[in-house]
Design a protein around this motif. Structure first.
Motif, mmCIF file in Angstrom:
data_model
loop_
_atom_site.group_PDB
_atom_site.id
_atom_site.type_symbol
_atom_site.label_atom_id
_atom_site.label_comp_id
_atom_site.label_asym_id
_atom_site.label_seq_id
_atom_site.Cartn_x
_atom_site.Cartn_y
_atom_site.Cartn_z
ATOM 1 N N ASP A 264 -72.768 7.187 -0.347
ATOM 2 C CA ASP A 264 -73.501 6.831 -1.565
ATOM 3 C C ASP A 264 -72.678 7.130 -2.806
ATOM 4 O O ASP A 264 -72.701 6.380 -3.773
ATOM 5 N N LYS A 265 -71.930 8.241 -2.779
ATOM 6 C CA LYS A 265 -71.105 8.611 -3.939
ATOM 7 C C LYS A 265 -70.024 7.558 -4.186
ATOM 8 O O LYS A 265 -69.791 7.141 -5.316
ATOM 9 N N GLU A 266 -69.371 7.097 -3.126
ATOM 10 C CA GLU A 266 -68.351 6.054 -3.262
ATOM 11 C C GLU A 266 -68.974 4.749 -3.760
ATOM 12 O O GLU A 266 -68.402 4.045 -4.574
ATOM 13 N N ASN A 267 -70.178 4.461 -3.272
ATOM 14 C CA ASN A 267 -70.878 3.246 -3.663
ATOM 15 C C ASN A 267 -71.200 3.246 -5.163
ATOM 16 O O ASN A 267 -71.104 2.218 -5.818
ATOM 17 N N LYS A 268 -71.572 4.398 -5.713
ATOM 18 C CA LYS A 268 -71.919 4.500 -7.129
ATOM 19 C C LYS A 268 -70.697 4.346 -8.025
ATOM 20 O O LYS A 268 -70.818 3.968 -9.173
ATOM 21 N N CYS A 269 -69.528 4.644 -7.506
ATOM 22 C CA CYS A 269 -68.310 4.560 -8.306
ATOM 23 C C CYS A 269 -67.815 3.126 -8.474
ATOM 24 O O CYS A 269 -67.025 2.850 -9.364
ATOM 25 N N LEU A 270 -68.246 2.231 -7.617
ATOM 26 C CA LEU A 270 -67.794 0.849 -7.722
ATOM 27 C C LEU A 270 -68.461 0.180 -8.923
ATOM 28 O O LEU A 270 -69.606 0.452 -9.237
ATOM 29 N N GLU A 271 -67.706 -0.681 -9.586
ATOM 30 C CA GLU A 271 -68.241 -1.367 -10.759
ATOM 31 C C GLU A 271 -68.690 -2.767 -10.369
ATOM 32 O O GLU A 271 -67.887 -3.689 -10.262
ATOM 33 N N PHE A 272 -69.983 -2.909 -10.144
ATOM 34 C CA PHE A 272 -70.539 -4.220 -9.829
ATOM 35 C C PHE A 272 -71.354 -4.686 -11.021
ATOM 36 O O PHE A 272 -72.205 -3.965 -11.522
ATOM 37 N N PRO A 273 -71.108 -5.906 -11.493
ATOM 38 C CA PRO A 273 -71.898 -6.417 -12.598
ATOM 39 C C PRO A 273 -73.330 -6.712 -12.162
ATOM 40 O O PRO A 273 -73.561 -7.091 -11.021
ATOM 41 N N LEU A 274 -74.269 -6.506 -13.061
ATOM 42 C CA LEU A 274 -75.650 -6.871 -12.782
ATOM 43 C C LEU A 274 -75.795 -8.377 -12.951
ATOM 44 O O LEU A 274 -75.162 -8.968 -13.818
ATOM 45 N N PRO A 275 -76.627 -9.003 -12.142
ATOM 46 C CA PRO A 275 -76.808 -10.451 -12.268
ATOM 47 C C PRO A 275 -77.318 -10.814 -13.666
ATOM 48 O O PRO A 275 -78.199 -10.162 -14.206
ATOM 49 N N GLY A 276 -76.735 -11.850 -14.253
ATOM 50 C CA GLY A 276 -77.212 -12.339 -15.538
ATOM 51 C C GLY A 276 -76.653 -11.640 -16.761
ATOM 52 O O GLY A 276 -76.955 -12.030 -17.876
ATOM 53 N N ARG A 277 -75.865 -10.598 -16.586
ATOM 54 C CA ARG A 277 -75.296 -9.888 -17.740
ATOM 55 C C ARG A 277 -73.875 -10.378 -17.976
ATOM 56 O O ARG A 277 -72.920 -9.828 -17.459
ATOM 57 N N LEU A 278 -73.747 -11.421 -18.765
ATOM 58 C CA LEU A 278 -72.438 -11.966 -19.091
ATOM 59 C C LEU A 278 -72.107 -11.648 -20.541
ATOM 60 O O LEU A 278 -72.975 -11.712 -21.408
ATOM 61 N N CYS A 279 -70.867 -11.346 -20.792
ATOM 62 C CA CYS A 279 -70.399 -11.128 -22.157
ATOM 63 C C CYS A 279 -70.418 -12.493 -22.856
ATOM 64 O O CYS A 279 -69.762 -13.426 -22.383
ATOM 65 N N PRO A 280 -71.147 -12.634 -23.950
ATOM 66 C CA PRO A 280 -71.206 -13.929 -24.612
ATOM 67 C C PRO A 280 -69.880 -14.325 -25.269
ATOM 68 O O PRO A 280 -69.663 -15.493 -25.558
ATOM 69 N N LEU A 281 -68.990 -13.374 -25.461
ATOM 70 C CA LEU A 281 -67.713 -13.676 -26.097
ATOM 71 C C LEU A 281 -66.706 -14.216 -25.083
ATOM 72 O O LEU A 281 -66.152 -15.290 -25.260
ATOM 73 N N CYS A 282 -66.477 -13.477 -23.991
ATOM 74 C CA CYS A 282 -65.453 -13.897 -23.016
ATOM 75 C C CYS A 282 -66.035 -14.597 -21.792
ATOM 76 O O CYS A 282 -65.316 -15.253 -21.060
ATOM 77 N N GLY A 283 -67.342 -14.426 -21.553
ATOM 78 C CA GLY A 283 -67.989 -15.088 -20.421
ATOM 79 C C GLY A 283 -67.879 -14.371 -19.097
ATOM 80 O O GLY A 283 -68.392 -14.844 -18.090
ATOM 81 N N ARG A 284 -67.210 -13.198 -19.066
ATOM 82 C CA ARG A 284 -67.086 -12.435 -17.817
ATOM 83 C C ARG A 284 -68.322 -11.569 -17.610
ATOM 84 O O ARG A 284 -68.966 -11.162 -18.577
ATOM 85 N N PRO A 285 -68.665 -11.250 -16.359
ATOM 86 C CA PRO A 285 -69.792 -10.342 -16.099
ATOM 87 C C PRO A 285 -69.523 -8.947 -16.676
ATOM 88 O O PRO A 285 -68.380 -8.492 -16.698
ATOM 89 N N ILE A 286 -70.577 -8.292 -17.152
ATOM 90 C CA ILE A 286 -70.459 -6.938 -17.688
ATOM 91 C C ILE A 286 -70.903 -5.956 -16.605
ATOM 92 O O ILE A 286 -72.057 -5.993 -16.178
ATOM 93 N N PRO A 287 -70.003 -5.062 -16.141
ATOM 94 C CA PRO A 287 -70.395 -4.071 -15.128
ATOM 95 C C PRO A 287 -71.492 -3.149 -15.653
ATOM 96 O O PRO A 287 -71.605 -2.902 -16.857
ATOM 97 N N ASP A 288 -72.300 -2.654 -14.750
ATOM 98 C CA ASP A 288 -73.401 -1.761 -15.099
ATOM 99 C C ASP A 288 -72.902 -0.568 -15.909
ATOM 100 O O ASP A 288 -71.937 0.091 -15.522
ATOM 101 N N GLY A 289 -73.517 -0.304 -17.052
ATOM 102 C CA GLY A 289 -73.179 0.842 -17.883
ATOM 103 C C GLY A 289 -71.906 0.677 -18.688
ATOM 104 O O GLY A 289 -71.424 1.628 -19.289
ATOM 105 N N ASP A 290 -71.350 -0.527 -18.744
ATOM 106 C CA ASP A 290 -70.067 -0.718 -19.405
ATOM 107 C C ASP A 290 -70.157 -1.646 -20.617
ATOM 108 O O ASP A 290 -69.161 -2.146 -21.090
ATOM 109 N N GLY A 291 -71.351 -1.872 -21.126
ATOM 110 C CA GLY A 291 -71.512 -2.761 -22.270
ATOM 111 C C GLY A 291 -71.526 -1.996 -23.583
ATOM 112 O O GLY A 291 -71.700 -0.781 -23.626
ATOM 113 N N SER A 292 -71.320 -2.735 -24.659
ATOM 114 C CA SER A 292 -71.326 -2.157 -26.007
ATOM 115 C C SER A 292 -72.086 -3.112 -26.924
ATOM 116 O O SER A 292 -71.778 -4.311 -26.970
ATOM 117 N N GLN A 293 -73.083 -2.587 -27.651
ATOM 118 C CA GLN A 293 -73.888 -3.413 -28.553
ATOM 119 C C GLN A 293 -73.105 -3.726 -29.819
ATOM 120 O O GLN A 293 -72.594 -2.829 -30.472
#
Length: 108
Positions: free
Chosen positions: A3-32
């Motif tokens: 579980d610890k290794e699983n939490k360390c992986l950066e998987f984007p949440l579905p539907g969270r795309l950066c409107p500027l570059c269009g790439r998925p935003i990994p969980d907890g890695d966004g900036s308002q």
């Protein structure tokens, strides 16, 4: 995989795309980003969730006055020559990619 290794992986949440570059935003890695800077009347105004690297590049490139006056939409930001060059480069990187923004902060 633990579980610890699983939490360390950066998987984007579905539907969270950066409107500027269009790439998925990994969980907890966004900036308002305030489309109109708070100091220029944008407090409580519209915000967008961007990658940290995309957000840093905006503020390394443009002053708050420029953002408020001419670059207060995603389309306008994409049309700026330096940001367009950055976006072409960063779109080739994985979603969790981080790097220092080259060139330092803009002149005030």
């Amino acid at each position: 995989m633990t579980d610890k290794e699983n939490k360390c992986l950066e998987f984007p949440l579905p539907g969270r795309l950066c409107p500027l570059c269009g790439r998925p935003i990994p969980d907890g890695d966004g900036s308002q980003h305030h489309l109109i800077p708070r100091l220029k009347g944008g407090k409580g105004g519209p915000t967008v969730l961007l990658h940290v690297i995309c957000h840093k590049e905006i503020h390394a490139t443009l002053t708050e006055a420029e953002l408020a006056r001419s670059f207060h939409t995603i389309e306008a930001l994409r049309s700026h020559p330096r940001l367009a060059k950055f976006l072409a480069w960063v779109r080739k990187r994985p979603p969790g990619f981080r790097s220092k923004v080259p060139g330092g902060r803009r002149k005030r």
